[in-house]
Each structure stands twice: as C-alpha cells, then as structure tokens.
Design an enzyme around this catalytic site. Structure first.
Site: not given
Ligand code: IPM
Ligand code: MN
Length: 370
Positions: A142, A193, A226, A250, A254
């Site tokens: 990042y 990884k 993975d 990240d 999700d």
């Molecule tokens: C998160 C989001 C952020 C990230 C974006 C909005 C920059 O997806 O907080 O998970 O990638 O960290």
């Molecule tokens: Mn995210």
C-alpha cells in the site's frame, strides 16, 4: 465523568447514512448519562474533494490527531472516478492511517446466531464463528516506494508497486496479534507467501522469533495466504487470530466478512502504538464495507458494521466494556427478533431501512436497561 472527544468522518455514499445511526447511539448514551461523548464532524473522501479539492484537508487531519478517536464511515464512488490519483477518495483514508501511524487493524468476524442462515456457506460451517483478523495497516504494498507507472516509450508502460516490510513492523503487529490470542483461544495463524515473496520469508522468520522469545505459550501456526483463503471458506472455525500483511489482510477480511452473513456486518478498529506515558493510543474505527454507491441514498444500508465499529471504540479506546457488551446484546436481540436490512434478508424476516434498524437497536437498549 470523563468526556471523550470523537471526530466523525462519515465520508461518501452510505457512509453518511450509517453514521447517522452511530450518532443515534451516542445520543442515547449521553442522554442516559452512561457516557459523555463530544462529537465534531468533518469531510473526507469525495465529499472533501468536492469542497476543497483534496481527499482530506490538513485542518481535518489536525482534528483527527487531536481527537480521542476517529469514527469513519466510507469513501469513494463513481462520481470521483476521474479525479487526480493523489486526490482520489481513498487517499483520505490512507493518509489518516499513515499519518496517525495506525499500524494495527483488528477485523473481528463474528457470526450472530440469528444470521447463521444468511451466509452463503452452510450453517454448520459458520454457526458460532468468532475469529479475529489482524491486518498490518501502514506498510507493505500500500505504501512501499517506488510506486509508479512509467512510459517505456515503445507503446508500453510499466507499473511498479513495492512490497516492503522491516523487522520492527512485523514484530509490532505480531505482538498485537499474540496479545489478542492470549485473551481469546490462545491460537494464532500467520499468513504470508514465503514460497514466492522475500517479504513473506522475513514475515515468517520474524513471527517465529517473536513467538519463541515472548509468546511461546500461544499456539502458532503458519499458512500460505492462498491456502489460508481456501481454509477460511472450508472450515473457518479452525482459526482464532489470523495475522497478515496489508494486502492479504484486505482480501482475507472481505472473505471473512461473508462468513458473518454480509459485508455489512464486519467492523474494524485501526490502532496505533500505546503511549507509555499517557497510556493512550491513536485510533480510528470503520466498517469494513465501502461506500456502496449502488444503494447510497436509498436508506437500505446495514448500519450494524458501523455501529459495531463504534462498539470497538468503546472497548479499545475508552475501556467501556459493559457499555460495549450492552450494545452488542442490543444488536443480537434486534436480529433475533427477525429484523433485517436487505443485505441479510432471509425467509420470514422483516426487511427494515437503515434508520429503522438503528431505532430498533436503541429500543432494545431501552428494554435491556429498563
Ligand atoms: C478497506 C478498504 C480500503 C483498503 C480502501 C478503501 C482503500 O478496502 O479498508 O479494506 O484497501 O484498505
Ligand atoms: Mn478492503
């Protein structure tokens, strides 16, 4: 009673709608004399760009630094697809994380009993799930330099992102995760990884050393990221605490969100180092979901991830554990009564709007404290 200063940054899209429900909960706590919160509001993301041509102003940054905690909604949307890269909505959030040195991102994935049927996974896979993903938040790809797109002059361009981690960055995030594991089920899984990436080799080596030196009472396991993603959907209850880097974290968080029924259920806390003198730490609380432009303005958004993020503020910034437990119980009770926003709807459930969900949670708070 100590008064706590909050900076509310609703941001864009559904950010403003879900933040309104946090404001409702804060109002309830203040009115009941249970806590004392002073709130200020600021702009971030696209709404800041519209007003000031930047994703967050220096003045708002200064207010964030001065607050006891920042409560953040969501940023982004198609409206800002063509703004300069430096001013894109996400840049506001990334600057908050970097400038406040919020290196530790805690993303708890908990499956409320009432929602075990809402997950796209089988009920027995997710029922009773309670895992904590600890994502490194101020390093890795990042923020690594160089981060460029260069014109090679032959009709080709080259894009470079840099994944970089120093020993101290891995040590401090590993400690946060080990400390959490000790308070939970005492197991930590580190994901990287190392079979492909040098940063993965160092990650694994440093986590192993911190474990041997300081935390050998905690069960430590390593998984390739993975394979870890696969295990998360195969049998997520094998995990307690997962520690991983910024990008893997990240993606994995999700995935974990869907185990809970919906992305609209997952809160997060982003924490800095504890100051040894004041015992305070910088902190920002945000839902894992984004600004959801497709449903923004329709009153359909699920406010629970946002409210649960505020609950994390009560736990991690203000040590208000009883109050946090109370709001968690009110959320669980509301879900148990069959109230659902559209993202978690199920057969026989009552579909409610964002504000109706907030009102129902406050009604449960009243009932629980009557
Ligand atoms: C998160 C989001 C952020 C990230 C974006 C909005 C920059 O997806 O907080 O998970 O990638 O960290
Ligand atoms: Mn995210």
């Amino acid at each position: 009673m100590a008064s706590h200063k909050l900076l509310l940054l609703p941001g864009d899209g559904i950010g403003t709608e879900v933040m309104a429900e946090v404001t409702r909960i804060i109002g309830w706590l203040n009115k009941r004399g249970i806590a004392k919160f002073e709130t200020e509001t600021g702009l971030v993301g696209g709404s800041s760009y519209d007003a000031d041509k930047v994703a967050i102003t220096d003045a708002t940054m200064a207010r964030a630094q001065a607050a006891d905690a920042v409560i953040f909604g969501a940023v982004g949307g198609p409206k800002w697809a063509d703004v300069p890269y430096e001013a894109r909505p996400e840049a506001g959030l990334l600057r908050l994380r970097k400038d406040m040195a919020l290196f530790a991102n805690l993303r708890p994935a908990i499956c409320y009993p009432a929602l075990a049927e809402s997950s796209s996974l089988k009920k027995d896979v997710v029922e009773g799930l309670d895992i904590m993903i600890v994502r490194e938040l101020t390093g890795g790809v990042y923020f690594g330099e160089p981060k460029t797109i260069t014109d090679l002059g032959n009709g080709q361009k080259r894009a470079v992102d840099t994944q970089v981690y120093d020993t101290y960055e891995i040590e401090r995030i590993a400690r946060v995760a080990f400390d959490l594991a000790r308070k939970r089920r005492n197991k930590m899984t580190s994901m990287e990884k190392h079979n492909v990436m040098k940063s993965g080799v160092l990650w694994k080596e440093v986590v192993t050393q911190v474990h041997a030196r300081e935390y050998n009472d905690v069960e430590l396991e390593h998984q390739l990221a993975d394979a870890g993603g696969m295990q998360l959907v195969r049998w997520p209850k094998q995990f307690d605490v997962i520690v991983t880097d910024n990008l893997f974290g990240d993606m994995l968080s999700d995935i974990a969100a869907m185990l809970t029924g919906s992305l609209g259920m997952l809160p997060s806390a982003s924490l800095g180092e504890t100051d040894p003198k004041t015992k305070k730490r910088k902190a920002l609380y945000e839902p894992v979901h984004g600004s959801a432009p497709d449903i923004a303005g329709k009153g359909m958004a699920n406010p629970i991830a946002m409210i649960a993020s505020f609950v994390m503020a009560l736990r991690y910034s203000f040590d208000l554990q009883k109050e946090a437990d109370l709001i968690d119980a009110a959320i669980a009770a509301t879900l148990a009564k069959g109230l659902r926003t559209a993202d978690i709807k199920s057969d026989g459930a009552k579909i409610v709007s964002t504000s109706q969900m907030g009102e129902a949670i406050v009604a449960e708070l009243d009932a629980l404290t009557a």
